[in-house]
Design a protein around this motif. Sequence first.
Motif, PDB file in Angstrom:
ATOM      1  N   MET A  27      55.223  40.990  41.376  1.00 47.09           N
ATOM      2  CA  MET A  27      55.099  41.897  42.519  1.00 47.09           C
ATOM      3  C   MET A  27      53.702  42.524  42.522  1.00 47.09           C
ATOM      4  O   MET A  27      53.260  43.020  41.504  1.00 47.09           O
ATOM      5  N   PHE A  28      53.035  42.425  43.646  1.00 45.77           N
ATOM      6  CA  PHE A  28      51.679  42.957  43.712  1.00 45.77           C
ATOM      7  C   PHE A  28      51.303  43.223  45.170  1.00 45.77           C
ATOM      8  O   PHE A  28      52.090  42.941  46.079  1.00 45.77           O
ATOM      9  N   GLN A  42      53.423  42.441  48.551  1.00 43.51           N
ATOM     10  CA  GLN A  42      53.584  40.983  48.448  1.00 43.51           C
ATOM     11  C   GLN A  42      54.848  40.484  49.154  1.00 43.51           C
ATOM     12  O   GLN A  42      54.903  39.348  49.639  1.00 43.51           O
ATOM     13  N   THR A  43      55.884  41.342  49.230  1.00 39.34           N
ATOM     14  CA  THR A  43      57.137  40.895  49.855  1.00 39.34           C
ATOM     15  C   THR A  43      56.979  40.603  51.349  1.00 39.34           C
ATOM     16  O   THR A  43      57.842  39.979  51.949  1.00 39.34           O
ATOM     17  N   CYS A  46      54.394  32.492  50.002  1.00 33.68           N
ATOM     18  CA  CYS A  46      53.381  31.712  49.284  1.00 33.68           C
ATOM     19  C   CYS A  46      53.471  30.240  49.666  1.00 33.68           C
ATOM     20  O   CYS A  46      54.548  29.654  49.604  1.00 33.68           O
ATOM     21  N   ASN A  57      49.136  23.752  38.774  1.00 34.17           N
ATOM     22  CA  ASN A  57      50.045  24.705  38.107  1.00 34.17           C
ATOM     23  C   ASN A  57      49.313  25.463  36.994  1.00 34.17           C
ATOM     24  O   ASN A  57      49.780  25.552  35.865  1.00 34.17           O
ATOM     25  N   ILE A  58      48.173  26.015  37.365  1.00 37.00           N
ATOM     26  CA  ILE A  58      47.256  26.583  36.375  1.00 37.00           C
ATOM     27  C   ILE A  58      47.757  27.900  35.797  1.00 37.00           C
ATOM     28  O   ILE A  58      48.298  28.747  36.516  1.00 37.00           O
ATOM     29  N   LYS A  59      47.563  28.056  34.491  1.00 35.55           N
ATOM     30  CA  LYS A  59      47.722  29.383  33.875  1.00 35.55           C
ATOM     31  C   LYS A  59      46.328  29.976  33.819  1.00 35.55           C
ATOM     32  O   LYS A  59      45.522  29.604  32.981  1.00 35.55           O
ATOM     33  N   GLN A 107      43.876  30.635  39.887  1.00 39.38           N
ATOM     34  CA  GLN A 107      44.420  29.617  40.781  1.00 39.38           C
ATOM     35  C   GLN A 107      44.056  29.938  42.230  1.00 39.38           C
ATOM     36  O   GLN A 107      44.095  31.089  42.656  1.00 39.38           O
ATOM     37  N   ARG A 112      44.008  34.024  42.599  1.00 37.88           N
ATOM     38  CA  ARG A 112      44.850  34.898  41.776  1.00 37.88           C
ATOM     39  C   ARG A 112      44.881  34.363  40.351  1.00 37.88           C
ATOM     40  O   ARG A 112      44.895  33.162  40.118  1.00 37.88           O
ATOM     41  N   THR A 149      47.097  33.695  37.493  1.00 35.88           N
ATOM     42  CA  THR A 149      48.549  33.579  37.329  1.00 35.88           C
ATOM     43  C   THR A 149      49.021  34.085  35.972  1.00 35.88           C
ATOM     44  O   THR A 149      50.217  34.185  35.739  1.00 35.88           O
ATOM     45  N   SER A 150      48.080  34.413  35.073  1.00 39.54           N
ATOM     46  CA  SER A 150      48.522  34.933  33.777  1.00 39.54           C
ATOM     47  C   SER A 150      48.776  36.435  33.834  1.00 39.54           C
ATOM     48  O   SER A 150      49.415  36.994  32.961  1.00 39.54           O
ATOM     49  N   ASN A 151      48.241  37.123  34.891  1.00 43.57           N
ATOM     50  CA  ASN A 151      48.513  38.561  34.991  1.00 43.57           C
ATOM     51  C   ASN A 151      48.704  39.028  36.443  1.00 43.57           C
ATOM     52  O   ASN A 151      48.829  40.215  36.695  1.00 43.57           O
ATOM     53  N   ASP A 152      48.749  38.075  37.375  1.00 44.37           N
ATOM     54  CA  ASP A 152      48.971  38.347  38.805  1.00 44.37           C
ATOM     55  C   ASP A 152      47.872  39.195  39.462  1.00 44.37           C
ATOM     56  O   ASP A 152      48.076  39.758  40.538  1.00 44.37           O
TER      57      ASP A 152
END
Lengths: 91, 417
Positions: free
Chosen positions: A1-2, A14-15, A19, A48-50, A53, A71, A73-76
């Motif tokens: 959530m961000f 974000q809701t 995506c 599908n990157i950590k 992305q 973004r 994806t490891s910490n949003d």
Amino acid sequence: MFIINCPYCGERDQTEFSCGGEAHIERPKQPTELSDDQWAEYLFMRKNIKGIQFERWNHIHGCRKWFNVVRDTSNDKIHAVYKMGERPPIK
Amino acid sequence: MKNKYSIFSLIKNALSGHENWQRAWRDPEPKKEYDAIIIGGGGHGLATAYYLAKKHKMTNIAVVEKGWIGGGNTGRNTTIIRSNYLWDASAGLYDHALKIWEGLSQELNYNVMFSQRGVVNLAHNLQDVRDLKRRTHANRLNGIDAVWLNTEEVKKFCPIINTSPSIRYPVLGGTLQRRAGTARHDAVAWGYARGADKMGVDIIQNCEVKGIKRNNDTVEGIETTKGFIKTKKIGVVAAGHSSVIANMAGIRLPLESKPLQALVSEPVKPIIDTVVMSNAVHAYVSQSDKGELVIGAGTDSYVSYTQKGSHNIVEETLRAILELYPIFSRMKMLRQWGGIVDICPDASPIISKTQVKGLYFNCGWGTGGFKATPGSGDLFAHTIANDEPHKLNAAFNLNRFVSGDLVDEHGAAAVAH
């Protein structure tokens, strides 16, 4: 959530967005000439990157416009937002 | 088996004040070289190592795990086990696992607390009814027990469900698999770890894989935080991090990793003695032996490795739970957590060789891998040992995304998968 900073509406939860997955996947220019491997690559294979992305988002409960987001994806954390057709501001 | 657990060992250890229990598995340093290495010390990885040692006599092998065993999705799922999938390939795969579950505690000499309390999947609209009846028939044709319950029968089977026709998504029936149920997820990891360790498998914890060494199209070993380890065969069972490992090996996978959430309530007296799932309203619930309600929520819609998940997903699930079970309206939730699940485009797993010789992947289990743990380990071990898939996992190859022969299980794979 961000929070996402929609380039048209500003900061929203974000809701409000949907995506659309990995960005910059180019639609095949000559679909009839694609091999099965190339189809699989286009349709299914994802980075599908950590980490950093590039992805597409749609402000579905707002202006309903598509745009791109960078973004982690490891910490949003969102590093950049840019419009469709624009070059990514970050490598 | 050394240090066999039994009533006698319990009495013997009780008499000595429980001070002489042996540790269940060793904590070895990695050797220079192994015949095979499994990346990922979750249930699937440990089961793979166990069956490699037991059935294929490969005992010079290691499991490397970046954290502690069972600390990833094995300890984060909602422990539901069932095999009522639609397609023949899936029925074969999941029922193979269920049959192993039925004798697993005896086989491992470790109580995995497998409880065949039944799982009901609810239908809330006419299309649900048609789909679930079709699935019930398909299951029975594949020798999987399944029975259709109408609304009154659902109410009788689980009296706390609100079956009033006036709720927003009324219960129109459901499909019940009586052989389905739950198990203690930590015990599954520990039981397999103990069993594998006894046969000589090295379980190396706190050892993160940093790279995969390839010589053209053959694997040579792995770079880890504990140094380089040489091997000819690598089995990757890294769940949400499968794409990260694939990237190290230079291959592409059709996966997206997303947070999936679950939560448990405060413990209460027994109130629900089965598992009830509902795809349409995104809610499923069971009760643990401690008395907590175990509730599964959905996935976030975007790729993330954060192991948390969004609040609105939990809210949506609890809304559905409250409409179906008004009796829970004053329950307090104690804990919430997330795990990263790797989702395939067809909601079916990949248990497969790759284009790199000696590199095997077992991934893509998405939101529902726990139930398959023993079968997945058994079939992946077969695939690694023989360099060929078993007939039960042949359909779950990586090449299906090229050939188009997908195993579309979106209907049976359950919540948000």
